[in-house]
Design an enzyme around this catalytic site. Structure first.
Site, mmCIF file in Angstrom:
data_model
loop_
_atom_site.group_PDB
_atom_site.id
_atom_site.type_symbol
_atom_site.label_atom_id
_atom_site.label_comp_id
_atom_site.label_asym_id
_atom_site.label_seq_id
_atom_site.Cartn_x
_atom_site.Cartn_y
_atom_site.Cartn_z
ATOM 1 N N ASN A 1 32.500 40.395 38.834
ATOM 2 C CA ASN A 1 32.294 39.100 39.479
ATOM 3 C C ASN A 1 31.017 38.430 38.982
ATOM 4 O O ASN A 1 30.980 37.213 38.745
ATOM 5 C CB ASN A 1 32.230 39.266 41.002
ATOM 6 C CG ASN A 1 33.596 39.215 41.646
ATOM 7 O OD1 ASN A 1 34.544 38.657 41.105
ATOM 8 N ND2 ASN A 1 33.714 39.822 42.816
ATOM 9 N N ASP B 1 40.155 52.089 43.604
ATOM 10 C CA ASP B 1 38.997 51.201 43.557
ATOM 11 C C ASP B 1 38.788 50.698 42.128
ATOM 12 O O ASP B 1 38.853 51.479 41.169
ATOM 13 C CB ASP B 1 37.749 51.952 44.027
ATOM 14 C CG ASP B 1 36.568 51.037 44.217
ATOM 15 O OD1 ASP B 1 36.539 50.305 45.214
ATOM 16 O OD2 ASP B 1 35.655 51.059 43.353
ATOM 17 N N ILE B 2 38.566 49.386 41.978
ATOM 18 C CA ILE B 2 38.288 48.819 40.661
ATOM 19 C C ILE B 2 36.858 49.180 40.270
ATOM 20 O O ILE B 2 35.914 48.907 41.010
ATOM 21 C CB ILE B 2 38.461 47.288 40.660
ATOM 22 C CG1 ILE B 2 39.885 46.912 41.094
ATOM 23 C CG2 ILE B 2 38.165 46.716 39.273
ATOM 24 C CD1 ILE B 2 40.106 45.423 41.226
ATOM 25 N N GLU C 1 37.639 45.112 46.646
ATOM 26 C CA GLU C 1 38.290 45.516 45.397
ATOM 27 C C GLU C 1 39.065 46.817 45.553
ATOM 28 O O GLU C 1 39.389 47.479 44.570
ATOM 29 C CB GLU C 1 37.260 45.658 44.279
ATOM 30 C CG GLU C 1 36.305 46.827 44.420
ATOM 31 C CD GLU C 1 35.077 46.524 45.266
ATOM 32 O OE1 GLU C 1 34.075 47.241 45.104
ATOM 33 O OE2 GLU C 1 35.123 45.595 46.082
ATOM 34 N N ASP D 1 39.089 36.855 41.455
ATOM 35 C CA ASP D 1 40.330 36.716 42.229
ATOM 36 C C ASP D 1 41.552 36.940 41.349
ATOM 37 O O ASP D 1 42.519 37.600 41.750
ATOM 38 C CB ASP D 1 40.396 35.333 42.873
ATOM 39 C CG ASP D 1 39.433 35.176 44.035
ATOM 40 O OD1 ASP D 1 38.877 36.192 44.483
ATOM 41 O OD2 ASP D 1 39.261 34.030 44.499
#
Length: 276
Positions: free
Chosen positions: A155, A147-148, A191, A164
């Site tokens: 964002n 997971d980011i 993500e 993106d």
């Protein structure tokens, strides 16, 4: 292209050979010792690992009823003896080409449109396949969920187009971290990414996870909104072990997701790989 042929003289050894070789096409007689061709085909069609392999029946049974039975059982063709070599060769070539076209279209449907890596559907099928292989062969299997960290803030700060681009870069970094052609990385949603890494011991799984984390850090993607680093980081949860029960791959995935939750609890930008 090099063509390889494998053969068996009965149904039991034939099924075993299919699992060992994963052929593109099977030529199957109806009349055989120990189990007939219909039984063999039924077993092949009932297993995720073998059900997509096209089967051509070759047999001396030339009645309409037998041919209908063979085609309804799932065979792609039914050829009666005596065999004419040129016709058999042509039909084999046709069905192999059709299989390649089907595989190509299927692969297109299993690619994430943004990142170009596998999508969640492909991941789920691949995990189930390798879980069953690992169970049968008593091999280690590893699953990662990645997971980011603070991606929503990314964002909000840089915009969705930059988000993106970030996802594309992360996908590429993970893919480059997996060295073998049968290691899979997929976009699991938003993500989140996931990996299926077969035949990998616990120590090797830790090493691969570390390489993924390091390669992503080396991208040095600015993330001013992150509270743990000036650059984009990831949290990685995973499991590693030898499967012991049929159809429990989803539970293994749940364990990997729980490990990811622990990595986040420990402050994010962490790796937690658990043994099963």
């Amino acid at each position: 292209m090099i063509t390889k042929f494998f053969f068996s003289t009965n149904g039991v050894s034939g099924i075993k050979k299919v699992y060992e070789t994963s052929p593109d096409l099977i030529l199957l007689d109806v009349v055989m010792p120990d189990m007939d061709g219909y039984e063999v085909l039924t077993k092949l069609k009932s297993d995720l690992l073998t059900r997509e392999i096209p089967v051509i029946f070759i047999t001396a049974l030339d009645s309409v009823e037998q041919e209908v039975k063979g085609l309804e059982a799932g065979a792609v063709d039914y050829i009666t003896k005596p065999i004419i070599g040129a016709i058999l060769k042509a039909r084999v070539a046709t069905h192999i080409e059709l299989k390649r076209q089907r595989d190509y279209l299927k692969n297109l449907a299993m690619i994430d449109g943004l990142t170009g890596i596998a999508n969640k559907r492909r991941f789920n099928e691949y995990l189930e396949k390798w879980y069953k292989i690992s169970l049968r062969k008593k091999m280690y299997l590893s699953i990662f969920v990645i997971d980011i960290d603070y991606f929503k803030l990314y964002n909000d700060t840089y915009g969705h187009l930059a988000g993106d681009d970030c996802l594309k870069s992360i996908a590429c970094a993970i893919k480059d971290s997996l060295k073998r052609p049968y290691d899979l990385v997929a976009r699991f949603g938003g993500e989140e990414f996931a990996c299926v890494i077969p035949e990998t011991s616990y120590d090797d799984a830790l090493m691969i996870a570390g390489r993924i984390k390091s390669n992503i850090s080396n991208l040095r993607l600015e993330h001013k909104a992150s509270t743990i680093s000036p650059y984009v980081t990831v949290s990685i949860g995973g499991v590693c072990g030898i499967p012991t029960e049929m159809d429990e791959h989803f539970k293994m995935l749940e364990r990997a997701d729980e490990a990811l939750y622990k990595a986040k609890q420990f402050g994010r930008n962490q790796i937690v790989i658990e043994k099963i």
